[in-house]
Design an enzyme around this catalytic site. Structure first.
Site, short mmCIF file in Angstrom:
data_model
loop_
_atom_site.label_atom_id
_atom_site.label_comp_id
_atom_site.label_asym_id
_atom_site.label_seq_id
_atom_site.Cartn_x
_atom_site.Cartn_y
_atom_site.Cartn_z
N SER A 131 0.70 -1.04 -0.02
CA SER A 131 0.05 -0.17 -0.04
C SER A 131 0.76 1.25 -0.04
CB SER A 131 -1.24 0.04 1.19
OG SER A 131 -2.21 -0.88 0.78
N HIS B 98 4.88 13.53 6.19
CA HIS B 98 4.70 15.22 6.12
C HIS B 98 5.52 15.96 7.27
CE1 HIS B 98 1.85 14.41 3.11
NE2 HIS B 98 1.02 13.88 3.77
N CYS C 37 -1.48 -3.94 3.34
CA CYS C 37 -2.54 -4.67 3.37
C CYS C 37 -2.23 -5.85 4.21
CB CYS C 37 -2.68 -5.25 1.76
SG CYS C 37 -1.10 -5.93 1.17
#
Lengths: 119, 119
Positions: free
Chosen positions: A67, A72, A87
């Site tokens: 995935s 950030h 997943c």
């Protein structure tokens, strides 16, 4: 939130405060951390993208066969937001603290959340 | 989870079930939806990456000036996982349901969560 009847995604969410601003200002620093983390967790990289903001702060996303990982930074707040969506359940997730401390210092405050995603 | 003393990120999380598998199998379909959503929300795209899985299923991530949007599909489960992480609260977020239904049908079940991220 209702409990899932079928878990398809395992979503690890970290909010880190107390990061030295110069350690999280540059995209190159976030990329080095992100690649170290996914390598340590034996995840499979299928793509990478990032953006350096001005005057500081960056976003780094690694696409995984499992995935994605997003990072950030808000250097002016000494804050880092990290999401790992997989997943598969990650058995060795406890290495996270060690890797994050090796990149961003040992005086971090790490707040962790975990969501099961799916049906 | 402790309440935040300073909110820096607004994290919208959607789990969609009942998506027709052929509407979520291809990366091109996820990209079209993702770009439609960020455009409708007046978000600023600074990068995009994606991966088509075999035999079906895809991952699409859009990097935003405001943070990121990720979309992962499990066509065999008729399931879509969507995360929008923004440094600004999105006032017009209610358009999400309309846009997602226009791309993936009106018989979806949409489960929504919202997290404040920050210090």
């Amino acid at each position: 939130m209702l409990p899932k009847t079928k878990s398809l995604g395992y979503h690890y969410i970290w909010d880190l405060s107390g990061c030295p601003s110069d350690s999280i200002s540059k995209l190159s620093s976030l990329k080095a951390f992100a690649n170290d983390l996914v390598s340590s967790l034996n995840l499979t990289v299928v793509g990478e993208s990032g953006n350096q903001f001005s005057p500081h702060g960056a976003t780094c996303v690694i696409l995984l066969a499992e995935s994605h990982l997003s990072v950030h930074s808000w250097p002016e707040e000494n804050y880092l937001a990290i999401d790992l969506f997989s997943c598969m359940k990650i058995e060795s997730i406890e290495v996270f603290d060690k890797i994050v401390q090796s990149h961003f210092g040992e005086s971090l405050k790490i707040e962790t959340q975990f969501l099961e995603r799916g049906l």
